[in-house]
Design a protein around this motif. Structure first.
Motif, short mmCIF file in Angstrom:
data_model
loop_
_atom_site.label_atom_id
_atom_site.label_comp_id
_atom_site.label_asym_id
_atom_site.label_seq_id
_atom_site.Cartn_x
_atom_site.Cartn_y
_atom_site.Cartn_z
N HIS A 106 -24.16 16.45 -1.78
CA HIS A 106 -24.53 15.29 -0.96
C HIS A 106 -25.37 14.31 -1.78
N SER A 107 -26.31 14.84 -2.56
CA SER A 107 -27.20 13.97 -3.35
C SER A 107 -26.42 13.18 -4.41
N THR A 108 -25.52 13.86 -5.12
CA THR A 108 -24.78 13.14 -6.17
C THR A 108 -23.82 12.11 -5.55
N LEU A 109 -23.16 12.47 -4.45
CA LEU A 109 -22.20 11.52 -3.85
C LEU A 109 -22.95 10.30 -3.30
N LYS A 110 -24.13 10.54 -2.75
CA LYS A 110 -24.94 9.43 -2.22
C LYS A 110 -25.37 8.50 -3.37
N MET A 111 -25.79 9.12 -4.48
CA MET A 111 -26.24 8.32 -5.63
C MET A 111 -25.08 7.47 -6.18
N LEU A 121 -34.72 16.69 -0.50
CA LEU A 121 -35.59 17.40 -1.46
C LEU A 121 -36.29 18.58 -0.78
N THR A 122 -36.78 18.35 0.42
CA THR A 122 -37.46 19.43 1.17
C THR A 122 -36.47 20.56 1.45
N ASN A 123 -35.27 20.20 1.92
CA ASN A 123 -34.28 21.24 2.26
C ASN A 123 -33.82 22.01 1.02
N ALA A 124 -33.65 21.29 -0.09
CA ALA A 124 -33.17 21.95 -1.31
C ALA A 124 -34.25 22.87 -1.89
N THR A 133 -29.16 -4.85 -6.11
CA THR A 133 -27.95 -5.43 -5.49
C THR A 133 -27.21 -4.52 -4.51
N SER A 134 -27.54 -3.22 -4.44
CA SER A 134 -26.76 -2.35 -3.54
C SER A 134 -27.36 -2.32 -2.14
N PRO A 135 -26.54 -2.63 -1.12
CA PRO A 135 -27.06 -2.57 0.26
C PRO A 135 -27.39 -1.14 0.70
N TYR A 136 -26.92 -0.15 -0.09
CA TYR A 136 -27.18 1.25 0.28
C TYR A 136 -28.45 1.81 -0.38
N TYR A 137 -29.07 1.02 -1.24
CA TYR A 137 -30.22 1.55 -1.99
C TYR A 137 -31.35 1.99 -1.05
N GLN A 138 -31.66 1.16 -0.05
CA GLN A 138 -32.77 1.52 0.85
C GLN A 138 -32.46 2.80 1.62
N ALA A 139 -31.17 2.95 2.00
CA ALA A 139 -30.77 4.18 2.72
C ALA A 139 -30.93 5.40 1.81
N TRP A 140 -30.62 5.23 0.54
CA TRP A 140 -30.81 6.30 -0.46
C TRP A 140 -32.28 6.74 -0.49
N ILE A 141 -33.17 5.76 -0.57
CA ILE A 141 -34.61 6.05 -0.61
C ILE A 141 -35.05 6.72 0.70
N ASP A 142 -34.60 6.15 1.82
CA ASP A 142 -35.07 6.63 3.12
C ASP A 142 -34.62 8.05 3.44
N THR A 143 -33.48 8.46 2.91
CA THR A 143 -32.95 9.78 3.28
C THR A 143 -33.23 10.84 2.21
N HIS A 144 -33.89 10.46 1.14
CA HIS A 144 -34.02 11.34 -0.01
C HIS A 144 -34.98 12.51 0.19
#
Ligand code: PMV
Length: 326
Positions: A237-242, A216-219, A201-212
């Motif tokens: 950034h990761s926790t706020l996005k989640m 991970l690489t940077n961290a 149901t979240s419109p931001y879910y795909q953005a979460w997947i796409d930017t993840h």
């Protein structure tokens, strides 16, 4: 051996996993990066017996219903590997503050995977143990390892490709996690349920997947460089996005409370005064603050003075799951 005991520590995801690519196989929709702590964990003993059903005792209380079913289904996987039909008694003790919701499934299923495979006589490599623990809980795959662990995940990954591995030992980097407990209440929505609801149901879910994967690489790079500032920024950034992703679900899912917000503000304030500290929250209101070990005590004292903070603990990087005497 017909009985074995194991201990595993909990771990905190610096770069979170949220969402499942395959519910049946419990394959996370994203990879993740975690730090195993040196406090909080689960001690589990598995004893094979002649009864017709499995038994589960958690913190000295017999369990039935969903908790027992979940453990029994997990044990079925171990029995399949062992070629055994034997049922067993699982006795687990959590040394995570009672009802705090501090990631106890991670240490619980890592300890159970190790104790059960030993009791049933199944020899597994650490990678195979991590794969097995994943079926109990995604984050448990990481608690098999000490220090910093990287977990594979994502659409298109087969079950055999989805495990965690160590990327840096506990002594690699002198960091601490200040854990500020912000409630005593049990959580109302399990992380599995909340993930599925967010994905649907979240419109931001795909953005979460796409930017993840970039996070991970940077961290991972930040860990290898011992760069706490970069790692901390990516972690926040990761926790706020989640959480933003969950807040945009319909209906919204919110795990944070007013004490959580006060601690987040407290961390920002400390940072503006020169402290090197960064927050992260999981599927609960508690705040874990990453900082250098020599700043942990002062930061802990500041956070403990905030209204709504029930307790503060200071953790350092800890070891992986291990077999122990009962
Ligand atoms: O281990 P699970 O499936 O209960 O999910 C854990 C989810 C988070 O703690 C929010 C994030 C993570 O990567 O640990």
């Amino acid at each position: 051996m017909t009985s074995a005991t194991a201990y595993a520590h909990t771990n905190i995801a610096l770069i979170k996993y949220w969402g499942k690519a395959d519910v049946e196989q419990n394959i996370p929709a994203t990879g993740s990066l975690s730090l195993t702590l040196d406090c909080f964990g689960t001690k589990t003993s598995v004893t094979l017996g002649d009864s017709l059903t499995d038994r589960l005792t958690l913190n000295q209380k017999a369990q039935e219903g969903l908790a027992l079913d979940r453990v029994s289904r997990f044990l079925d996987r171990v029995r399949l590997l062992a070629g055994s039909q034997k049922r067993c008694h699982v006795e687990s003790l959590n040394d995570v503050p009672t009802a705090s919701g501090l990631a106890s499934s991670a240490s619980a299923f890592a300890a159970l995977a190790l104790a059960a495979t030993k009791a049933y006589g199944v020899q597994l490599s650490e990678k195979e143990l991590s794969l097995l623990a994943r079926y109990g809980s995604g984050s448990a795959a990481r608690s098999v390892f000490g220090g910093f662990a990287l977990m594979h995940g994502g659409q298109g990954l087969s079950s055999e490709e989805c495990y965690a591995k160590t990327i840096a030992s506990p002594s690699h980097f002198q960091v601490a996690m200040v854990v500020a407990q912000c409630s005593n209440a049990q959580k109302k929505v399990s992380s599995s349920e909340a993930m599925l609801h967010t994905a649907k149901t979240s419109p931001y879910y795909q953005a979460w997947i796409d930017t993840h994967s970039q996070d991970l690489t940077n961290a991972t790079h930040a860990v290898s460089q011992g760069d706490i500032k970069l790692l901390g920024q990516l972690m926040e950034h990761s926790t706020l996005k989640m959480h933003a992703c969950m807040h945009a679900a319909r209906p919204a899912i919110n795990y944070l409370n007013d004490a959580t917000l006060r601690v987040m503000e407290g961390v920002r304030k400390l940072r503006s005064q020169g402290a090197n500290c960064y927050f992260t929250m999981d599927a609960g209101p508690h705040v874990k603050v990453l900082c250098p070990q020599n700043e942990a005590e002062t930061i802990g004292e500041e956070l403990a003075s905030l209204s709504g903070v029930i307790r503060v603990d200071i953790a350092r990087p800890g070891p992986g799951a291990r077999v122990m005497q009962r």
